[in-house]
Each structure stands twice: as structure tokens, then as C-alpha cells.
Design a protein around this motif. Structure first.
Motif, PDB file in Angstrom:
ATOM      1  N   SER A  18       1.840  66.819 -16.311  1.00  0.00           N
ATOM      2  CA  SER A  18       2.389  67.117 -14.983  1.00  0.00           C
ATOM      3  C   SER A  18       2.973  65.883 -14.324  1.00  0.00           C
ATOM      4  N   LYS A  19       2.549  64.678 -14.779  1.00  0.00           N
ATOM      5  CA  LYS A  19       3.062  63.442 -14.196  1.00  0.00           C
ATOM      6  C   LYS A  19       4.146  62.884 -15.087  1.00  0.00           C
ATOM      7  N   PRO A  20       5.176  62.279 -14.493  1.00  0.00           N
ATOM      8  CA  PRO A  20       6.282  61.777 -15.303  1.00  0.00           C
ATOM      9  C   PRO A  20       5.844  60.605 -16.164  1.00  0.00           C
ATOM     10  N   LEU A  21       6.327  60.598 -17.418  1.00  0.00           N
ATOM     11  CA  LEU A  21       6.026  59.520 -18.355  1.00  0.00           C
ATOM     12  C   LEU A  21       7.263  58.693 -18.609  1.00  0.00           C
ATOM     13  N   LEU A  22       7.065  57.531 -19.204  1.00  0.00           N
ATOM     14  CA  LEU A  22       8.199  56.679 -19.558  1.00  0.00           C
ATOM     15  C   LEU A  22       9.038  57.333 -20.642  1.00  0.00           C
ATOM     16  N   LYS A  23      10.345  57.329 -20.501  1.00  0.00           N
ATOM     17  CA  LYS A  23      11.216  57.873 -21.522  1.00  0.00           C
ATOM     18  C   LYS A  23      11.180  57.044 -22.791  1.00  0.00           C
ATOM     19  N   SER A  24      10.796  55.759 -22.658  1.00  0.00           N
ATOM     20  CA  SER A  24      10.791  54.883 -23.831  1.00  0.00           C
ATOM     21  C   SER A  24       9.523  55.014 -24.654  1.00  0.00           C
ATOM     22  N   GLY A  25       8.697  56.016 -24.370  1.00  0.00           N
ATOM     23  CA  GLY A  25       7.441  56.147 -25.097  1.00  0.00           C
ATOM     24  C   GLY A  25       6.532  54.975 -24.818  1.00  0.00           C
ATOM     25  N   ALA A  26       6.529  54.519 -23.540  1.00  0.00           N
ATOM     26  CA  ALA A  26       5.686  53.397 -23.091  1.00  0.00           C
ATOM     27  C   ALA A  26       5.994  52.127 -23.854  1.00  0.00           C
ATOM     28  N   GLY A  27       7.214  51.996 -24.308  1.00  0.00           N
ATOM     29  CA  GLY A  27       7.669  50.735 -24.889  1.00  0.00           C
ATOM     30  C   GLY A  27       7.179  50.483 -26.284  1.00  0.00           C
ATOM     31  N   ILE A  28       6.924  51.498 -27.105  1.00  0.00           N
ATOM     32  CA  ILE A  28       6.491  51.265 -28.478  1.00  0.00           C
ATOM     33  C   ILE A  28       7.676  50.858 -29.311  1.00  0.00           C
ATOM     34  N   LYS A  29       7.451  50.557 -30.614  1.00  0.00           N
ATOM     35  CA  LYS A  29       8.537  50.155 -31.505  1.00  0.00           C
ATOM     36  C   LYS A  29       9.527  51.288 -31.659  1.00  0.00           C
ATOM     37  N   ASN A  30      10.769  50.936 -31.965  1.00  0.00           N
ATOM     38  CA  ASN A  30      11.817  51.929 -32.159  1.00  0.00           C
ATOM     39  C   ASN A  30      11.571  52.664 -33.474  1.00  0.00           C
ATOM     40  N   TRP A  75      18.734  37.859 -28.289  1.00  0.00           N
ATOM     41  CA  TRP A  75      17.978  39.110 -28.194  1.00  0.00           C
ATOM     42  C   TRP A  75      18.909  40.325 -28.158  1.00  0.00           C
ATOM     43  N   LYS A  76      20.016  40.205 -27.440  1.00  0.00           N
ATOM     44  CA  LYS A  76      20.941  41.346 -27.333  1.00  0.00           C
ATOM     45  C   LYS A  76      21.535  41.714 -28.690  1.00  0.00           C
ATOM     46  N   ALA A  77      21.700  40.717 -29.554  1.00  0.00           N
ATOM     47  CA  ALA A  77      22.282  40.979 -30.878  1.00  0.00           C
ATOM     48  C   ALA A  77      21.343  41.793 -31.759  1.00  0.00           C
ATOM     49  N   GLN A  78      20.050  41.862 -31.398  1.00  0.00           N
ATOM     50  CA  GLN A  78      19.079  42.555 -32.244  1.00  0.00           C
ATOM     51  C   GLN A  78      18.900  44.025 -31.883  1.00  0.00           C
ATOM     52  N   GLY A  79      19.429  44.465 -30.776  1.00  0.00           N
ATOM     53  CA  GLY A  79      19.284  45.882 -30.432  1.00  0.00           C
ATOM     54  C   GLY A  79      19.427  46.117 -28.946  1.00  0.00           C
ATOM     55  N   GLU A  80      19.550  47.367 -28.579  1.00  0.00           N
ATOM     56  CA  GLU A  80      19.690  47.754 -27.177  1.00  0.00           C
ATOM     57  C   GLU A  80      18.331  48.169 -26.612  1.00  0.00           C
ATOM     58  N   PRO A  81      18.145  48.028 -25.302  1.00  0.00           N
ATOM     59  CA  PRO A  81      16.847  48.382 -24.705  1.00  0.00           C
ATOM     60  C   PRO A  81      16.685  49.894 -24.551  1.00  0.00           C
ATOM     61  N   GLU A  82      15.446  50.353 -24.617  1.00  0.00           N
ATOM     62  CA  GLU A  82      15.103  51.734 -24.286  1.00  0.00           C
ATOM     63  C   GLU A  82      14.392  51.699 -22.946  1.00  0.00           C
ATOM     64  N   MET A  83      15.064  52.205 -21.912  1.00  0.00           N
ATOM     65  CA  MET A  83      14.607  51.978 -20.547  1.00  0.00           C
ATOM     66  C   MET A  83      14.293  53.280 -19.829  1.00  0.00           C
ATOM     67  N   VAL A  84      13.582  53.143 -18.737  1.00  0.00           N
ATOM     68  CA  VAL A  84      13.259  54.254 -17.853  1.00  0.00           C
ATOM     69  C   VAL A  84      14.412  54.437 -16.876  1.00  0.00           C
ATOM     70  N   SER A  85      14.816  55.687 -16.614  1.00  0.00           N
ATOM     71  CA  SER A  85      15.864  55.946 -15.626  1.00  0.00           C
ATOM     72  C   SER A  85      15.213  56.225 -14.277  1.00  0.00           C
ATOM     73  N   ILE A  86      15.664  55.552 -13.253  1.00  0.00           N
ATOM     74  CA  ILE A  86      15.106  55.685 -11.899  1.00  0.00           C
ATOM     75  C   ILE A  86      16.134  56.378 -11.022  1.00  0.00           C
ATOM     76  N   GLU A  87      15.721  57.455 -10.336  1.00  0.00           N
ATOM     77  CA  GLU A  87      16.605  58.180  -9.420  1.00  0.00           C
ATOM     78  C   GLU A  87      16.138  57.943  -8.001  1.00  0.00           C
ATOM     79  N   VAL A  88      17.084  57.626  -7.132  1.00  0.00           N
ATOM     80  CA  VAL A  88      16.782  57.378  -5.725  1.00  0.00           C
ATOM     81  C   VAL A  88      17.079  58.641  -4.934  1.00  0.00           C
ATOM     82  N   LYS A  89      16.166  59.001  -4.027  1.00  0.00           N
ATOM     83  CA  LYS A  89      16.376  60.182  -3.189  1.00  0.00           C
ATOM     84  C   LYS A  89      17.584  59.981  -2.299  1.00  0.00           C
ATOM     85  N   SER A  90      18.337  61.078  -2.090  1.00  0.00           N
ATOM     86  CA  SER A  90      19.541  60.987  -1.257  1.00  0.00           C
ATOM     87  C   SER A  90      19.161  60.775   0.193  1.00  0.00           C
TER      88      SER A  90
END
Length: 712
Positions: free
Chosen positions: A224-236, A614-629
Motif C-alpha cells: 500500500s506504500k510506494p516503493l522505490l522504482k529502482s528496487g531500492a538500488g540493487i544491482k542492475n 562513472w557516467k561511461a559505465q551506465g545510466e542511473p535507475e532513479m525514483v521519479s518525484i511528482e510535485v502537487k499542483s
């Protein structure tokens, strides 16, 4: 009568010149100079030796004074003085052994007599006295002093020239070294990029796409609670247990900095004597015991005599600074764990503490540290490394230009040199928009670098929900903290470090929301591996509140302008005496008092090299944050709009508007009340504040806004 004196003077000049020429030719031309020349040479050299050349000078003086017809005493003194100098010269030639057979008989007889009478040492003393008296008669007594002064000045100029040459040579060597390091770093980065590109080519794109389709097809159970989209930052995860391996950056991407020229023992001894003499003049007897030179300051340790009050030395800090010609000095009375008082004096030239020298050390790689971060070097020259997991949160504060941003960059880069993206996530909040822009798109990011305050507030709330989810996982696994959980779990939880570059901006715009979230994170997050690092350049009580200070026992104070600001940060003075440029006081709960350090330095070019790696090794898997209007006339959320409307009703009824009035009426922070007043002023509801006069209130504008909100 005058012509007679002039003729006599010219005659003496002629005799002087005649004798000088015959002596000169007799010395170099042998016997070819006639009967008179040979007679003059034999006579003068027999009596005076090589001092014979002074005789024509005596005749020249006689001719000069005869020509000018000076006062009767002056010529006698002058001629007597040069005659005495002739006698001293003959004696000197005998004493040094220049006289030979049938030459310098005057010096021979005088020297032999003096040696028998008062020994050769006495003869040398008599010779020196004769020279002094001759100079006195000639009114040239200032010559020895001037000669010594001139020689000393030339010696000092030579030493200064030699030092400048050495420094120029060191600067040239440093430039060559930097160029060499930059070339090596570029080659290493290109090599690492090529390796990463080869690894990407080897991967099977078809199998990856198939794995993605399978993941989309399978239903995922969500709490019921939102989780990280990146799977809590585990390996790809790719599939079949394959994981993408990241390579830590090499140390060659960091530069070495040559330390400044160290002071010599003579300089130390001179300052020790100045300290001892200055304190003695004020009735305090001390004895120097130890001197330690650090990157920025040198600490002189002195032991105080029995019965002397240590506080007296602290009160004399300005007098000591004046005696030592120092901008600031800091007195530690006493040094913890010793019976000595420390006097810290700035060095003439500062040394740069390179980040490489710290993270490439054995202390930094100590396995007992879970989240090691580089702080800098102490006055003793020891590496200061702190474990962020034990702190568990860090507050950095200081005036503008004191080195706050460099300190944060050192902390971030030291973490990036230790941890891969699967082990560490960074939440970077940069209200100033320029400090953390280099870190965008690195694979360690929890979210993109946040520059909007409202978005930052939402990101912290999201992190709070993630914290609760982590505690649920720990509870199910019967683990007390993240370390014990990661030992048991198949999918490890990464550490999350939140770094805010300017806390004051967030407290000003959304104080209540931000402070509540920060308090909750600071109190609970350490157990699940979430740690906070906050920085501010405005160390005031409305930014660093009592609640924040209670949860941030570890603090770094850079240079501030007043003792009040120092007490706000550290609960003690001292930061106002720092020198800036990374000079800091580091306070830990385990320290008896703050420790002075010089912050490690990393340049923008070095940061860019490491981030590109670091950027040459891969792209980040990040959480998307939405701001209330945003809604309504008020700025921000619905709650803020309601508070704004209530404030308008209050101003309308009271017919007054001030920060203190709104703060007391609605029980809000001073920053939030200031925002309400500023918003009313920007919308033309109230006039500008003029001194202590009450603000003008435009009630028609209030009625207009309230009617619009009623219709809505």
C-alpha cells in the motif's frame, strides 16, 4: 699670499705623483727606471715595504690642504690619521708574514718589539686599535659599520634571491607534475571507457529485451506504500543471475599537490622566544615544550609554571597575535590529555591537502569503517577520516567563501571512490542550482539532482516512506540494523546519503514541512542506512533550530564572522578565529572538544574526470518525484493557501500586519511568517515596511482576493 699656498700645494701634488709612479714602475719594471727611481724604490720599500704606496697619499693630503689653506687643526688630524694608518699597515704586513729581507723594516722592528713585549696576540690588538684611531682621525669611523651593514644586506638579498629561485623551480616542477597527472588521468579514463564499451558490445540485446517483456507480463505485488522504482538500488539485474559489475575509479584521476615550504628550526625557535617573552612581560612564566607544523597553522605547545592561571593566556591572544605579526591566533588552554597550552599561529604559506593523499591511505581503507568520508588533515598532519554510519548525520556550516562546497565535494567523491551504485545511493539537493550540477546522470543517484525546494520536500517525504518500508523488511528478517540485514538477505539494501547544499533556502520557503521530515529522518533513519549531510552559509537559530541540533551531534564549523554564529554551530566559540579556505573545527560526540582540521581539496576538473568515468559505465535507475499542483491565490499546497487566506482575515480584523503578529497568532516559524508577509507585499495587499512604522494595508485588495476564493 694665496698664490704662494697654491704653488706649495701643487708642489706637494707633483712630489706625490712622482713617488707613486716610481714605486709603481719599480714594482713591475725591475731596474730600468734610472738612478733616482731606484733610490726611491729601495728607500721606501726598505722602510715601509708594500705599504709604501700610502706615502704618496700622505703627500697628496698635504698638497690638498696647502692648496685649500684649511683650519690649522683639520690638516694635522687628517695627515696624522693617514700616517697612523701607514704605521698600522706596516705592522699588519709583518704580522701576516708578507715582509721579506731588506723590506718593511719599520713593520719588522715594531712587530718584533710588540711580540716580545706583549706577545703576537697583543700585537694584533695594537694593530686593530691603530686602525680604529686612524679612521677616527680621518673622520671615517662610520666605514666599518656601513661595510658590515652593506655586507649583511647583500647576504639577505642573496638569500631572498635563492629562495625565489627555489620557489620558481618548485612551481615549474609542480606544473610539470600536474600536466603529467592530467595526461595519465586522460589515458586511464580513455582506457576504462574502452573497457566499458567492449563489455556493452558483448552483452546480448535480444535476451535483455526478452527479459524486460517477461517482467512486464508478470504481475507484481505492490504494498500500500510506494516503493522505490529502482528496487531500492540493487544491482542492475539482467537475467539468469547476471549482474552488471561496476569498476571503481582509479586514483590517477586525482591530482597530487606539493606542500608549501616548511619552516626551519630557526623560525620555530624565534617564534617560541617571542611567545615566551611576550607572556613574561605580562607576568606569565612559560617554557616551550613542543612545536607541530600543520598544513595551515603551526601549534606551539608551552608548559605554564606552577601557580599561573591558564585563562590569563587566553585573554592575551590579541597581544600574542601582534607580537607574532599574525592575522589570527587560536589558543587551546589546555590541550586535551596534556599539561600544555597550545598556541596556533598561521603559516606564512598554506599547504593544499589533496583528497588523493587521504583516500589512498591505510586509514581510509580500514575495514571497520562502514561509510568512510574524508574530512582533511589535523594540525598534527594526521588524516582525519570519519565514519558517517557512526555520526550518524553531519551538519556543515560556515560563511560564504569559507570552503563549504569544497568540503561537500570531498565527502561525495570519497564515497564514490569507496562504493559502487548497488551499495550506495545519493540524494543531492541543490537549491543554488550550480553546486551539484556535475553529479547529474551518475549511476549512484537516488533521484536526479533536485534544485526546486518543493520537489526537495516531496523527495524527503518519499524517503521517509522508503525508510518505513526498510524497517518492515528488517522486522520480517529479525535484523536490528542494515548491516545484519544485508548479511542475511539475498538482495542487499544500499546506503542512502542525503546531501543538502543550502538548508537555509529550504527552511525559508517550507520551514514546517521540511523540519518535520528532517526530524523524522534524523531520529529513525540511521538504523536502515539513511544518513543526512546538511550545509548552510547562514548559521542562525531559525535555520539551525534546536530540534536539528539535537539530532546532529557531528558538526563541521568553517570560518564565521562572530562568536554568536560559532556558538550556534558548535555550542562553543572558536570558529570566528579560523582562516577560511577550508580551515575548520570538526566536532564529534566522542571528542572532548572540536578538532582543528584543514579540509581536503578537490578541483572541478578532477570532479568532472571522475563523474565522466562513472557516467561511461551506465545510466542511473532513479525514483521519479511528482510535485502537487499549486492552487488558489496562495503559493504552494492547499494547506499553504488556507493559511494565507486565514492570515488575510486576521490582517483585515486586526488592521495590522507584521511577522511577529502572524507568528504568534498561527504558531508558525519566523521563516514562514516572513514568507506570508512577503507574499502579501508582492500582491499589493500591504505596503513596504519603513523602520518601526506600521505597514499600510489595502483593504479593497483583501476583499477582492477573498471574494475570488469564495466563488471558487
Amino acid at each position: 699670499m694665496n698664490k704662494k699656498h697654491e704653488l706649495i700645494g701643487i708642489g706637494w701634488f707633483a712630489v706625490s705623483l712622482f713617488i707613486f709612479i716610481f714605486l709603481l714602475f719599480g714594482l713591475f719594471a725591475g731596474q730600468d727606471m734610472g738612478l733616482a727611481g731606484r733610490a726611491i724604490k729601495l728607500a721606501f720599500f726598505y722602510i715601509f715595504g708594500y705599504a709604501s704606496f700610502i706615502v704618496p697619499v700622505i703627500f697628496g693630503f698635504i698638497g690638498y690642504y696647502s692648496f685649500k689653506k684649511d683650519e690649522p687643526k683639520k690638516p694635522v688630524y687628517k695627515i696624522g690619521g693617514i700616517s697612523l694608518f701607514l704605521l698600522a699597515s706596516c705592522l699588519f704586513l709583518y704580522l701576516i708574514g708578507v715582509s721579506v729581507e731588506n723590506e718593511n723594516m719599520l713593520g719588522y722592528l715594531l712587530g718584533l718589539g710588540l711580540e716580545k713585549l706583549i706577545s703576537s696576540i697583543g700585537a694584533w690588538i695594537i694593530c686593530g686599535i691603530m686602525v680604529i684611531f686612524s679612521l677616527y682621525f680621518l673622520e671615517l669611523e662610520y666605514l666599518p659599520k656601513n661595510a658590515i651593514t652593506l655586507l649583511w644586506e647583500r647576504y639577505l638579498e642573496w638569500r631572498k634571491f635563492r629562495k625565489e629561485k627555489k620557489e620558481e623551480g618548485k612551481e615549474e616542477r609542480l606544473k610539470k607534475q600536474e600536466e603529467k597527472v592530467a595526461k595519465t588521468a586522460n589515458k586511464e579514463r580513455q582506457r576504462q571507457i574502452q573497457i566499458v564499451e567492449k563489455e556493452k558490445i558483448k552483452q546480448d540485446p535480444v535476451r535483455i529485451d526478452a527479459a524486460r517483456e517477461e517482467r512486464k507480463a508478470k504481475p507484481v505485488e505492490r504494498s500500500s506504500k510506494p516503493l522505490l522504482k529502482s528496487g531500492a538500488g540493487i544491482k542492475n539485474s539482467l537475467e539468469d543471475g547476471e549482474t552488471k559489475e561496476y569498476t571503481l575509479p582509479p586514483f590517477s584521476l586525482l591530482a597530487d599537490y606539493e606542500s608549501a615550504v616548511k619552516m626551519g628550526k630557526e623560525d620555530f625557535r624565534e617564534n617560541e622566544n617571542i611567545i615566551k617573552l611576550t607572556l613574561f612581560n605580562f607576568g606569565i612564566d612559560v617554557e616551550p615544550s613542543r612545536t607541530v607544523m600543520g598544513p595551515v597553522v603551526t601549534r606551539y605547545e608551552v608548559k605554564v609554571a606552577a601557580g599561573q592561571k591558564v585563562n590569563k593566556i587566553v585573554a592575551l591572544s590579541n597581544d600574542l597575535a601582534m607580537a607574532l605579526r599574525a592575522t589570527h591566533i587560536r589558543i587551546i588552554a589546555p590541550i586535551p590529555g596534556t599539561n600544555a597550552v597550545g598556541i596556533e599561529v598561521p603559516n606564512k604559506k598554506y599547504s593544499t591537502v589533496s583528497l588523493k593523499s587521504i583516500i589512498d591511505s591505510a586509514e581510509f581503507n580500514n575495514p571497520s569503517y562502514r561509510l568512510p568520508v574524508s574530512i582533511g588533515k589535523t594540525v598534527d598532519g594526521e588524516n582525519m577520516i570519519a565514519d558517517l554510519a557512526d555520526m550518524p548525520h553531519l551538519l556543515v556550516a560556515g560563511a560564504t567563501g569559507a570552503g563549504k562546497s569544497v568540503c561537500l565535494n570531498s565527502i561525495i567523491v570519497s564515497l564514490l571512490y569507496k562504493f559502487r551504485p548497488e551499495d550506495l545511493k545519493l540524494l543531492l539537493i541543490d537549491p543554488k542550482r550550480v553546486e551539484f550540477s556535475l553529479y547529474n546522470d551518475i549511476p549512484h543517484l537516488y533521484t536526479p539532482v533536485i534544485t526546486d525546494v518543493r520537489k526537495a520536500s516531496e523527495a524527503l517525504k518519499h524517503l521517509c516512506r522508503d525508510m518505513v518500508d526498510r524497517y518492515d523488511k528488517l522486522s520480517k528478517a529479525h535484523a536490528r540494523d542494515i548491516v545484519s540485514y544485508n548479511k542475511k538477505a539475498e538482495v542487499k539494501l544500499p546506503y542512502v546519503v542525503v546531501i543538502i547544499d543550502e538548508l537555509a533556502d529550504m527552511m525559508l520557503l517550507a520551514a514546517r514541512e521540511v523540519e518535520d521530515v528532517i526530524t523524522r529522518l534524523a531520529q529513525l533513519a540511521r538504523g536502515v542506512g539513511i544518513h543526512l549531510v546538511f550545509a548552510t552559509q547562514r548559521p542562525s537559530v531559525d535555520v539551525i533550530t534546536g530540534v536539528i541540533k539535537a539530532n546532529f551531534p557531528s558538526r563541521i564549523a568553517l570560518q564565521v564572522f562572530s562568536k554568536v554564529d560559532s556558538r550556534v554551530i558548535l555550542d562553543t566559540g572558536g570558529a570566528e578565529e579560523l582562516l577560511g579556505k577550508g580551515d575548520m573545527l570538526f566536532s564529534l560526540a566522542s571528542f572532548p572538544r572540536p578538532v582543528r582540521c584543514q579540509c581536503s581539496y578537490i578541483s572541478t576538473a578532477e570532479i568532472k574526470e571522475i563523474m565522466d568515468f562513472w557516467k561511461a559505465q551506465g545510466e542511473p535507475e532513479m525514483v521519479s518525484i511528482e510535485v502537487k499542483s499549486e492552487t488558489g491565490e496562495g503559493e504552494g499546497s492547499g494547506e499553504d493557501n488556507e493559511l494565507f487566506l486565514n492570515a488575510l482575515f486576521f490582517v483585515k480584523e486586526r488592521k495590522r500586519a507584521s511577522v511577529q503578529l502572524l507568528q504568534g497568532a498561527f504558531h508558525i516559524s519566523g521563516g514562514r511568517a516572513t514568507n506570508l508577509v512577503s507574499l502579501m507585499e508582492s500582491k499589493g495587499i500591504i505596503g513596504p515596511g519603513v523602520g518601526n512604522k506600521p505597514r499600510d494595508i489595502y483593504f479593497d485588495k483583501i476583499e477582492e482576493i477573498l471574494k475570488k476564493n469564495k466563488k471558487a
